[in-house]
Design a protein around this motif. Structure first.
Motif, PDB file in Angstrom:
ATOM      1  N   LYS A  52      44.098 -17.755 -81.766  1.00  0.00           N
ATOM      2  CA  LYS A  52      43.775 -19.130 -82.157  1.00  0.00           C
ATOM      3  C   LYS A  52      42.809 -19.732 -81.139  1.00  0.00           C
ATOM      4  O   LYS A  52      42.610 -19.184 -80.057  1.00  0.00           O
ATOM      5  N   VAL A  67      42.594 -22.838 -78.821  1.00  0.00           N
ATOM      6  CA  VAL A  67      43.532 -23.817 -78.266  1.00  0.00           C
ATOM      7  C   VAL A  67      42.794 -24.761 -77.329  1.00  0.00           C
ATOM      8  O   VAL A  67      42.197 -24.330 -76.333  1.00  0.00           O
ATOM      9  N   ASP A 109      42.566 -25.093 -83.183  1.00  0.00           N
ATOM     10  CA  ASP A 109      43.756 -24.861 -84.010  1.00  0.00           C
ATOM     11  C   ASP A 109      44.977 -25.564 -83.424  1.00  0.00           C
ATOM     12  O   ASP A 109      45.758 -26.184 -84.142  1.00  0.00           O
ATOM     13  N   TYR A 110      45.151 -25.428 -82.096  1.00  0.00           N
ATOM     14  CA  TYR A 110      46.289 -26.019 -81.403  1.00  0.00           C
ATOM     15  C   TYR A 110      45.764 -26.913 -80.283  1.00  0.00           C
ATOM     16  O   TYR A 110      44.643 -26.742 -79.790  1.00  0.00           O
ATOM     17  N   LYS A 150      46.650 -31.338 -86.306  1.00  0.00           N
ATOM     18  CA  LYS A 150      46.723 -30.136 -85.481  1.00  0.00           C
ATOM     19  C   LYS A 150      48.141 -29.924 -84.957  1.00  0.00           C
ATOM     20  O   LYS A 150      48.903 -30.881 -84.776  1.00  0.00           O
ATOM     21  N   ARG A 151      48.481 -28.667 -84.702  1.00  0.00           N
ATOM     22  CA  ARG A 151      49.739 -28.368 -84.008  1.00  0.00           C
ATOM     23  C   ARG A 151      49.582 -28.809 -82.555  1.00  0.00           C
ATOM     24  O   ARG A 151      48.602 -28.415 -81.890  1.00  0.00           O
ATOM     25  N   LYS A 152      50.517 -29.598 -82.043  1.00  0.00           N
ATOM     26  CA  LYS A 152      50.315 -30.234 -80.744  1.00  0.00           C
ATOM     27  C   LYS A 152      51.513 -30.067 -79.816  1.00  0.00           C
ATOM     28  O   LYS A 152      52.659 -30.042 -80.263  1.00  0.00           O
ATOM     29  N   LEU A 195      52.736 -21.466 -78.199  1.00  0.00           N
ATOM     30  CA  LEU A 195      51.444 -20.817 -78.444  1.00  0.00           C
ATOM     31  C   LEU A 195      51.572 -19.565 -79.319  1.00  0.00           C
ATOM     32  O   LEU A 195      50.591 -19.147 -79.931  1.00  0.00           O
TER      33      LEU A 195
END
Length: 363
Positions: free
Chosen positions: A105, A107, A173-174, A194-196, A360
């Motif tokens: 990903k 990040v 992405d993250y 977003k994934r956070k 992650l």
């Protein structure tokens, strides 16, 4: 056919183990490199890295011009702590229980700059998971952090491909972000899709029981004063049993009297003292630290809050209710950090208690 599939699985697992071993070796070399930065000898390094070591020693001296709190002593302390942590045994213990099979990903990491290299753990976590790192450096720790990321790229060409220093976090992405409670709300809104992993304001406390030795109190002093008290692992509040002799604290704190000669620290001390005195607030002080009775947890620079108690168990319950505000607790209890160890976390002592690698590796 099934045998062929089984062979492919075994080969894939072998490749994964070899890749993980490579990362362990590189991180271990980074630890050795950090050790060389604070030592006089660098004879075991190739010429290109010897030159880089000299550059690093210059960065250590220059960092204070970018951030007055980053004195050479503070920077060397942070580098030495990383040199101790990044050895093969510790790295393997950190990584051994994870399955590094997540899809790569991009990040984004928004780094803090309150103490030297505070963003490095997140950077290493992203890289060992096989992701691309987009690092948004803090203006307070730009010079030092950029140097370390350059070092990682020099030590391993694969890491070099994974690292980018950016001004804006586009197409990630993250996200991992560290800042204040207000900035966390902003990040939560701006990156709402977003994934956070967002970190907010935290601090650390000490819970004394009255049996502390001189050595333990000296350790407490280090937990209070290391990095001028600016880290989330610094003790900003002490809980004392009723009748505790506070001169014992001042005796241990005396080793840090030179902080009064640091302009930024002295300005904070003088300002807070003036405000408290104008408001007729009672203080205990020794010329470089104000000891103030206060129910709060977050004391300002140059101030240490204290609170007396008559029930150790009740204080533990109160702290449990405030766990969202607390990074770590120092005490004689086995479940807590030992005195003098608050600023020496293991690689698996994750900020805010949230497992960064597990985050992650989510797909």
């Amino acid at each position: 056919m099934f045998g062929f599939v089984e062979h492919k699985v075994r080969t894939s697992r072998l490749d994964s183990r070899m890749e993980l071993q490579r990362k362990v070796r590189v991180l271990s070399r980074l630890g050795d490199f950090f050790d060389s930065l604070t030592q006089k000898s660098d004879c075991d390094w190739e010429e290109s890295l010897k030159d880089h070591i000299e550059k690093g020693r210059e960065v250590i001296q220059k960092a204070k011009h970018q951030n007055a709190w980053f004195t050479p002593e503070a920077v060397k302390m942070a580098i030495s702590a990383w040199a101790t942590s990044l050895n093969e045994k510790e790295i393997e213990a950190w990584l051994k229980s994870y399955d590094f099979a997540a899809k790569p990903k991009i990040v984004g990491v928004i780094m803090a700059g309150n103490i030297p290299l505070v963003g490095l753990h997140d950077a290493l976590a992203v890289i060992v998971c096989g992701h691309e790192l987009r690092a948004k450096l803090s203006s307070k720790d730009q010079m030092l952090m950029q140097f370390v990321l350059e070092t990682l790229a020099l030590l391993d060409e694969e890491f070099d491909k994974q690292i980018q220093i950016v001004e804006r976090l586009n197409d990630i992405d993250y996200l991992i972000a560290t800042g204040s409670d207000n900035s966390a709300r902003y990040f939560d809104y701006y990156f709402k899709n977003k994934r956070k992993l967002l970190r907010k304001n935290r601090t650390s406390v000490a819970l004394l029981d009255g049996t502390e030795t001189k050595e333990q109190l000296n350790g407490l002093a280090a937990d209070v004063f290391t990095y001028f008290g600016l880290g989330c692992r610094n003790i900003t509040k002490v809980y004392l049993p009723e009748g505790f002799d506070k001169d014992l604290l001042f005796g241990a704190f005396f080793a840090y009297k030179h902080y009064a000669e640091h302009n930024a620290y002295a300005n904070n001390y003088d300002y807070n003292k003036a405000v408290y005195l104008l408001n007729s607030i009672e203080l205990l002080e020794n010329g470089f630290l104000l000891l103030k009775e206060d129910e709060g947890l977050h004391s300002p620079v140059g101030v240490l809050f204290y609170e007396e108690y008559d029930s150790f168990e009740q204080v533990e319950k109160d702290l449990e209710a405030k766990q969202e505000q607390i990074q770590c607790i120092v005490s004689n209890q086995e479940k807590h950090f030992d005195y003098g160890e608050a600023q020496k976390p293991k690689l698996w002592d994750y900020a805010d208690g949230v497992d960064t690698l597990a985050f992650l590796l989510e797909n």
